[in-house]
Design a protein around this motif. Structure first.
Motif, short mmCIF file in Angstrom:
data_model
loop_
_atom_site.label_atom_id
_atom_site.label_comp_id
_atom_site.label_asym_id
_atom_site.label_seq_id
_atom_site.Cartn_x
_atom_site.Cartn_y
_atom_site.Cartn_z
N THR A 9 0.91 -0.85 -0.14
CA THR A 9 0.33 -0.64 0.07
C THR A 9 0.36 1.00 0.12
O THR A 9 1.10 2.56 -0.50
CB THR A 9 -1.13 -0.01 1.43
N LEU A 10 1.82 1.30 0.79
CA LEU A 10 2.13 2.55 0.99
C LEU A 10 3.58 2.66 -0.61
O LEU A 10 3.81 3.86 -1.14
CB LEU A 10 3.07 2.40 2.12
N VAL A 11 3.68 1.34 -1.05
CA VAL A 11 4.84 1.64 -2.49
C VAL A 11 3.70 2.32 -3.38
O VAL A 11 4.13 3.46 -3.78
CB VAL A 11 4.95 0.49 -2.85
N ILE A 12 2.96 1.42 -2.99
CA ILE A 12 1.36 2.43 -4.47
C ILE A 12 1.56 3.83 -3.92
O ILE A 12 0.99 4.51 -5.24
CB ILE A 12 0.19 1.28 -4.16
N VAL A 13 1.40 4.33 -2.92
CA VAL A 13 0.64 5.82 -2.83
C VAL A 13 1.61 6.45 -2.62
O VAL A 13 1.83 7.16 -3.42
CB VAL A 13 -0.06 5.62 -1.10
N LEU A 14 3.05 5.90 -2.46
CA LEU A 14 4.17 6.90 -2.72
C LEU A 14 4.38 7.23 -4.25
O LEU A 14 4.64 7.99 -4.67
CB LEU A 14 5.99 6.13 -1.75
N THR A 15 4.42 6.10 -4.91
CA THR A 15 4.60 5.74 -6.59
C THR A 15 3.16 7.39 -7.05
O THR A 15 2.57 7.41 -7.32
CB THR A 15 4.10 4.64 -7.44
N PRO A 16 4.24 8.29 -7.58
CA PRO A 16 3.63 9.69 -8.66
C PRO A 16 2.84 9.87 -9.41
O PRO A 16 2.89 8.91 -10.66
CB PRO A 16 5.32 10.29 -8.92
N GLY A 17 1.46 9.37 -9.18
CA GLY A 17 0.54 8.99 -10.19
C GLY A 17 0.00 11.00 -10.62
O GLY A 17 -0.04 12.01 -10.31
N THR A 18 -1.28 10.48 -10.47
CA THR A 18 -2.55 12.29 -11.33
C THR A 18 -2.44 12.37 -9.38
O THR A 18 -2.97 13.64 -9.42
CB THR A 18 -4.21 11.40 -11.87
N GLY A 19 -3.16 12.01 -8.07
CA GLY A 19 -3.47 12.74 -7.89
C GLY A 19 -2.11 13.65 -6.80
O GLY A 19 -2.18 14.20 -6.34
N VAL A 20 -0.64 12.52 -6.98
CA VAL A 20 0.80 13.67 -6.15
C VAL A 20 0.12 14.48 -7.29
O VAL A 20 0.68 15.76 -6.10
CB VAL A 20 1.49 12.85 -6.89
N ILE A 21 0.50 14.41 -8.75
CA ILE A 21 0.62 15.35 -9.62
C ILE A 21 -0.50 16.86 -9.76
O ILE A 21 0.20 17.57 -9.04
CB ILE A 21 0.52 15.49 -10.69
N TYR A 22 -1.66 16.37 -8.46
CA TYR A 22 -2.70 17.13 -8.83
C TYR A 22 -2.10 18.25 -7.77
O TYR A 22 -2.46 19.44 -7.03
CB TYR A 22 -3.78 16.67 -8.92
N THR A 23 -1.90 17.44 -6.20
CA THR A 23 -1.26 17.93 -5.02
C THR A 23 -0.86 19.05 -5.62
O THR A 23 -0.69 19.79 -4.26
CB THR A 23 -1.39 16.64 -3.73
N MET A 24 0.35 18.19 -5.83
CA MET A 24 1.68 19.67 -5.88
C MET A 24 1.51 20.73 -6.37
O MET A 24 1.66 21.59 -6.57
CB MET A 24 3.23 18.36 -6.45
N ALA A 25 0.73 20.10 -8.11
CA ALA A 25 0.50 21.58 -8.47
C ALA A 25 -0.25 22.38 -7.81
O ALA A 25 -0.14 23.71 -7.69
CB ALA A 25 -0.57 21.36 -9.71
#
Length: 201
Positions: A9-25
């Protein structure tokens, strides 16, 4: 709860995806508070996938190629829309004026839509999650709910971390117009790349 589940679960969540990009943007353009709101929206976007999985709709969607393909291409279209919005002057990576902040509800709705249309989450909840639950266990239903909530908690905390980091370097980026321009291009390009990956997934 197994260590295998927690680590995966931690690996999946840490992997940058759409949610990470949107949150950082969002955090880069509007600060840490907006980043936390975006992280909350991305987490809430997991709820429909969780509900579908724990109520037995997983089998129905997995058996229907048309349903899955429709969901996938809706996600592709939305990612392309996010890329287009990011490139615009009023897109996701444009700093807001102090007297015109983006409504929290709009940030949450965009994030929720992004995750609802994310087949990676669908596959996680519909195919991966049940592997950690014994279907013969009388507590299978609450067990799946428990695992899903842990996944959502990990998502929220990790995304907050990404958002806080982005907000911390915000001033160094937003004070340089040429850097902002390239950041918009990078984020837009990331959305396009993710949509292409999703289209051929």
């Amino acid at each position: 709860m197994s260590v295998e589940f927690l680590v995966t679960t931690l690996v999946i969540v840490l992997t940058p995806g759409t949610g990470v990009i949107y949150t950082m943007a969002t955090a880069l353009s509007r600060g840490a508070r907006a980043g936390v709101i975006a992280a909350l929206g991305c987490t809430l976007g997991s709820v429909p996938h969780m509900v579908a999985a724990v109520t037995g709709l997983a089998a129905l969607l997995n058996a229907s190629t048309v349903a899955f393909q429709s969901l996938k291409y809706l996600g592709v279209a939305y990612l392309l829309y996010m890329a287009w919005s990011t490139l615009k002057d009023k897109g996701a990576l444009t700093p807001d004026e102090e007297n015109a902040p983006r409504p929290a509800a709009k940030v949450i709705v965009s994030a929720v839509l992004m995750n609802i249309l994310n087949p990676k989450l669908t596959l996680f909840f519909f195919a991966f999650l049940p592997q950690f639950v014994d279907t013969g266990d009388p507590r299978a239903f609450p067990r799946m709910v428990e695992l899903s909530l842990v996944f959502m908690l990990f998502t929220f905390l990790v995304f907050i971390g990404y958002g806080v980091f982005a907000a911390a370097v915000r001033h160094h980026i937003t004070s340089r117009p040429h850097v902002m321009l390239w950041m918009r291009r990078i984020f837009a390009g990331s959305f396009v790349a993710l949509s292409a990956k999703l289209a051929f997934f």
